[in-house]
Write a protein that holds these residues in place. Structure first.
Motif, PDB file in Angstrom:
ATOM      1  N   GLU A   1      19.762  26.110  12.142  1.00 55.78           N
ATOM      2  CA  GLU A   1      20.747  25.037  11.980  1.00 55.78           C
ATOM      3  C   GLU A   1      20.370  23.784  12.772  1.00 55.78           C
ATOM      4  OE1 GLU A   1      25.095  26.960  11.003  1.00 55.78           O
ATOM      5  OE2 GLU A   1      24.525  26.696  13.095  1.00 55.78           O
ATOM      6  N   LYS A   2      19.764  23.968  13.940  1.00 60.07           N
ATOM      7  CA  LYS A   2      19.445  22.832  14.806  1.00 60.07           C
ATOM      8  C   LYS A   2      18.406  21.903  14.174  1.00 60.07           C
ATOM      9  CE  LYS A   2      20.565  25.389  19.030  1.00 60.07           C
ATOM     10  NZ  LYS A   2      20.059  25.959  20.299  1.00 60.07           N
ATOM     11  N   ASP A   3      17.694  22.407  13.178  1.00 56.01           N
ATOM     12  CA  ASP A   3      16.674  21.596  12.513  1.00 56.01           C
ATOM     13  C   ASP A   3      17.004  21.421  11.027  1.00 56.01           C
ATOM     14  OD1 ASP A   3      14.306  20.097  12.529  1.00 56.01           O
ATOM     15  OD2 ASP A   3      13.109  21.819  11.859  1.00 56.01           O
ATOM     16  N   SER A   4      18.304  21.498  10.702  1.00 55.78           N
ATOM     17  CA  SER A   4      18.707  21.500   9.296  1.00 55.78           C
ATOM     18  C   SER A   4      19.957  20.651   9.091  1.00 55.78           C
ATOM     19  CB  SER A   4      19.000  22.936   8.835  1.00 55.78           C
ATOM     20  OG  SER A   4      17.892  23.789   9.039  1.00 55.78           O
ATOM     21  N   VAL A   5      20.316  20.479   7.831  1.00 53.26           N
ATOM     22  CA  VAL A   5      21.605  19.890   7.464  1.00 53.26           C
ATOM     23  C   VAL A   5      22.569  21.050   7.231  1.00 53.26           C
ATOM     24  CG1 VAL A   5      22.846  18.415   5.843  1.00 53.26           C
ATOM     25  CG2 VAL A   5      20.459  17.904   6.433  1.00 53.26           C
ATOM     26  N   VAL A   6      23.676  21.033   7.959  1.00 53.07           N
ATOM     27  CA  VAL A   6      24.643  22.132   7.906  1.00 53.07           C
ATOM     28  C   VAL A   6      25.928  21.614   7.273  1.00 53.07           C
ATOM     29  CG1 VAL A   6      25.934  23.827   9.256  1.00 53.07           C
ATOM     30  CG2 VAL A   6      23.624  23.152   9.977  1.00 53.07           C
ATOM     31  N   PHE A   7      26.394  22.326   6.265  1.00 45.71           N
ATOM     32  CA  PHE A   7      27.631  21.959   5.579  1.00 45.71           C
ATOM     33  C   PHE A   7      28.751  22.849   6.123  1.00 45.71           C
ATOM     34  CE2 PHE A   7      24.237  20.394   3.030  1.00 45.71           C
ATOM     35  CZ  PHE A   7      24.711  19.222   2.460  1.00 45.71           C
TER      36      PHE A   7
ATOM     37  N   PRO B   1      12.108  19.435   4.727  1.00 45.70           N
ATOM     38  CA  PRO B   1      11.115  18.660   5.486  1.00 45.70           C
ATOM     39  C   PRO B   1      11.450  17.172   5.484  1.00 45.70           C
ATOM     40  CG  PRO B   1      10.027  20.239   4.049  1.00 45.70           C
ATOM     41  CD  PRO B   1      11.482  20.267   3.686  1.00 45.70           C
ATOM     42  N   GLY B   2      11.502  16.586   6.655  1.00 47.44           N
ATOM     43  CA  GLY B   2      11.754  15.155   6.781  1.00 47.44           C
ATOM     44  C   GLY B   2      13.209  14.771   6.843  1.00 47.44           C
ATOM     45  N   ALA B   3      14.109  15.686   6.577  1.00 45.74           N
ATOM     46  CA  ALA B   3      15.540  15.371   6.621  1.00 45.74           C
ATOM     47  C   ALA B   3      16.054  15.517   8.048  1.00 45.74           C
ATOM     48  CB  ALA B   3      16.323  16.278   5.686  1.00 45.74           C
ATOM     49  N   LYS B   4      16.789  14.523   8.506  1.00 49.66           N
ATOM     50  CA  LYS B   4      17.309  14.534   9.866  1.00 49.66           C
ATOM     51  C   LYS B   4      18.421  15.574   9.992  1.00 49.66           C
ATOM     52  CE  LYS B   4      19.452  11.548  13.349  1.00 49.66           C
ATOM     53  NZ  LYS B   4      19.955  10.168  13.624  1.00 49.66           N
ATOM     54  N   PRO B   5      18.367  16.422  11.018  1.00 48.11           N
ATOM     55  CA  PRO B   5      19.452  17.401  11.201  1.00 48.11           C
ATOM     56  C   PRO B   5      20.794  16.706  11.374  1.00 48.11           C
ATOM     57  CG  PRO B   5      17.553  17.949  12.573  1.00 48.11           C
ATOM     58  CD  PRO B   5      17.297  16.584  12.013  1.00 48.11           C
TER      59      PRO B   5
ATOM     60  N   VAL C   1      21.631  16.422  -2.347  1.00 48.25           N
ATOM     61  CA  VAL C   1      20.479  15.724  -1.781  1.00 48.25           C
ATOM     62  C   VAL C   1      20.855  14.379  -1.156  1.00 48.25           C
ATOM     63  CG1 VAL C   1      18.266  14.612  -2.338  1.00 48.25           C
ATOM     64  CG2 VAL C   1      18.749  16.934  -3.147  1.00 48.25           C
ATOM     65  N   PRO C   2      21.730  13.557  -1.759  1.00 49.71           N
ATOM     66  CA  PRO C   2      22.098  12.311  -1.080  1.00 49.71           C
ATOM     67  C   PRO C   2      22.651  12.541   0.329  1.00 49.71           C
ATOM     68  CG  PRO C   2      22.777  12.215  -3.370  1.00 49.71           C
ATOM     69  CD  PRO C   2      22.318  13.626  -3.115  1.00 49.71           C
ATOM     70  N   GLU C   3      23.490  13.560   0.496  1.00 49.38           N
ATOM     71  CA  GLU C   3      24.027  13.842   1.829  1.00 49.38           C
ATOM     72  C   GLU C   3      22.963  14.439   2.737  1.00 49.38           C
ATOM     73  OE1 GLU C   3      28.331  15.453   1.555  1.00 49.38           O
ATOM     74  OE2 GLU C   3      27.588  15.323  -0.503  1.00 49.38           O
ATOM     75  N   ILE C   4      22.061  15.229   2.173  1.00 45.08           N
ATOM     76  CA  ILE C   4      20.944  15.760   2.965  1.00 45.08           C
ATOM     77  C   ILE C   4      20.108  14.624   3.515  1.00 45.08           C
ATOM     78  CG2 ILE C   4      18.775  17.046   2.780  1.00 45.08           C
ATOM     79  CD1 ILE C   4      20.239  18.831   0.698  1.00 45.08           C
ATOM     80  N   ASP C   5      19.993  13.553   2.733  1.00 41.53           N
ATOM     81  CA  ASP C   5      19.180  12.416   3.138  1.00 41.53           C
ATOM     82  C   ASP C   5      19.968  11.331   3.849  1.00 41.53           C
ATOM     83  OD1 ASP C   5      16.509  13.106   2.391  1.00 41.53           O
ATOM     84  OD2 ASP C   5      17.124  12.960   0.309  1.00 41.53           O
ATOM     85  N   GLY C   6      21.179  11.636   4.273  1.00 38.32           N
ATOM     86  CA  GLY C   6      21.904  10.726   5.148  1.00 38.32           C
ATOM     87  C   GLY C   6      23.067   9.989   4.543  1.00 38.32           C
TER      88      GLY C   6
END
Length: 460
Positions: A94-100, A310-314, A348-353
């Motif tokens: 989770e610390k390196d991921s997008v968590v919903f 990969p590349g997505a900000k946590p 994906v839009p939310e994954i990318d910020g």
């Protein structure tokens, strides 16, 4: 409403599988049809967007199409904020991921939840049998079929024989493998399979034939499912059902951690997204319910969702979502177009910020030969559950912000809000193209499974 006592007696025999108005309904339409569950957006921020949001879009283009590994864990409740650290490896991911943080399955049992994940559609809109352990025909469009048609390698590995008994869940998979040494038991899960699941998954993803090009891999870890089995490799929390379940979650998490440690060393890792979720939650006496299925209370529909890209900000996303959004998300991560049949939307839009938005979501249990129909909507702080169908249905209304455990029914206390939510529920499900199941069996709550196995000629 307390669960029917007869269900508590029968529950251990029913809760691995995985309703619906038994009256005939229109078949699913081939045109794109977003469910009203995804139509009510009021612009409530999930979290504050950063100035880097546009840069994230550029990074999405730069990373190109990804591989996707989908790891689902049976009966896994959300573990963040729990008093016990039962999932240390997933917490690390989770610390390196997008968590919903506000994610739900569309329903509360496997046989209707997994198809929703793989099709982006409610189970009630799919051509299916009327059994509790439903089967799905090849008239339905599963995402792996579309991926396979584009030359993407599709790999499935399962650890319960329900998945391998002609239920149609293998549609579109080049590889469909089962953990060795298990037999079919529709009443429960008595096998310990996490170690074999991890070792077999590593074997499959070490084969150049499977990972030489773009690939999609899905495996379902079953061990947290009842029967709960205590493992010496995990902390001994005690002997109550919840204690042993927590031990088994920790055990499963250990083997998922071993897989992730191996995967991070593979040449394809930097071009691979990993999604972790569950098919449903698990109850431990809440609302008179043990295990899962039969109801749509929070303990059986709330599930984790972790997306490592990969590349997505946590970051953590507070906006509500359901499993309808998984297939659209996987398609976009893999550089594929959304299927016209999708009822969900890509994350994906939310994954990318991008800024998440609040929206009305819908949950369902389609009626089958064991359980009667349940429908629910969540709109802002409020949740409405409809029990039953036809003239015999009843409602419960909850304020999830003030009462997250759903202990206080507000349906009599707040009749105006009840009327408002009933109107929204009716409008929402009127737009969901449900279809009556087939098979000829009697459906719980009334009606017969006399629906079609495929679209009529007029619908094609």
């Amino acid at each position: 409403m307390n669960l029917d006592r007869s269900l508590l007696v029968a529950l251990p025999f029913l809760t691995f599988g995985c309703g619906q108005d038994p009256a005939p309904a229109p078949a699913p339409t081939p045109a794109p049809q977003k469910a009203a569950a995804h139509a009510t957006e009021r612009g409530v921020s999930a979290d504050t967007p950063t100035k880097a949001a546009e840069a994230k879009v550029d990074k999405k283009r730069e990373r190109g199409p990804l591989n996707v590994i989908l790891l689902t864990v049976d009966a896994l409740r959300p573990f963040d904020g729990y008093s016990r650290d039962i999932a240390p490896n997933l917490s690390k991911l989770e610390k390196d991921s997008v968590v919903f943080d506000n994610h739900r399955a569309t329903t509360s049992f496997t046989a209707q939840s997994v198809p929703a994940m793989l099709t982006g559609r409610y189970a009630s809109t799919l051509y299916r049998s009327g059994y509790f352990f439903a089967g799905y025909t090849d008239a339905n469009e599963f995402l792996p079929e579309a991926l396979q048609a584009k030359g993407i390698r599709t790999i499935g590995l399962q650890s319960h024989m329900y998945f391998n008994r002609g239920k149609g869940l293998d549609q579109g998979f080049d590889v469909w493998d089962m953990v060795k040494g298990i037999t079919y038991d529709e009443k429960t899960d008595k096998f310990v399979t996490s170690e074999k699941t991890t070792s077999t998954l590593i074997e499959l993803l070490s084969d150049a034939k499977n990972v030489g090009g773009q690939f999609f891999a899905w495996t379902h870890y079953t061990d947290p499912h009842h029967d709960y089995i205590k493992h010496a490799e995990a902390p001994d929390y005690g002997n109550s059902p919840r204690d042993v379940y927590d031990n088994e979650v920790h055990f499963t998490d250990m083997w998922i951690g071993k897989f992730l440690t191996w995967a991070e060393k593979q040449p394809w890792w930097d071009k691979t997204a990993v999604i972790v979720s569950s098919d449903h939650g698990e109850a431990f006496g809440e609302h008179g319910l043990m295990q899962h299925a039969h109801e749509l209370y929070e303990e059986v529909v709330r599930v984790p969702l972790i997306v490592h890209v990969p590349g997505a900000k946590p970051r953590r996303v507070k906006a509500p979502h359901t499993h309808l959004d998984l297939a659209p998300t996987i398609a976009e991560l893999m550089g594929q177009p959304a299927l016209p049949s999708f009822e969900g939307e890509s994350l994906v839009p939310e994954i990318d910020g991008a800024q998440g938005k609040d929206k009305l979501i819908a949950l369902e249990l389609a009626a089958d030969n064991i359980q009667e129909q349940r429908r629910a909507i969540i709109d802002g702080d409020y949740k409405l559950i409809r029990f039953g169908s036809g003239k015999g249905y009843r409602h419960k209304l909850f304020n999830l912000k003030d009462d997250p455990a759903e202990k206080q029914d507000l349906s009599k206390q707040d009749p105006d809000k009840l009327e408002e939510m009933i109107g929204k529920l009716d409008a929402t499900f009127a737009k969901i193209p449900s279809v009556t199941p087939f098979g000829g069996m009697k459906l719980k709550g009334g009606g017969t499974a006399n629906g079609p196995m495929k679209p009529s000629v007029a619908q094609l």
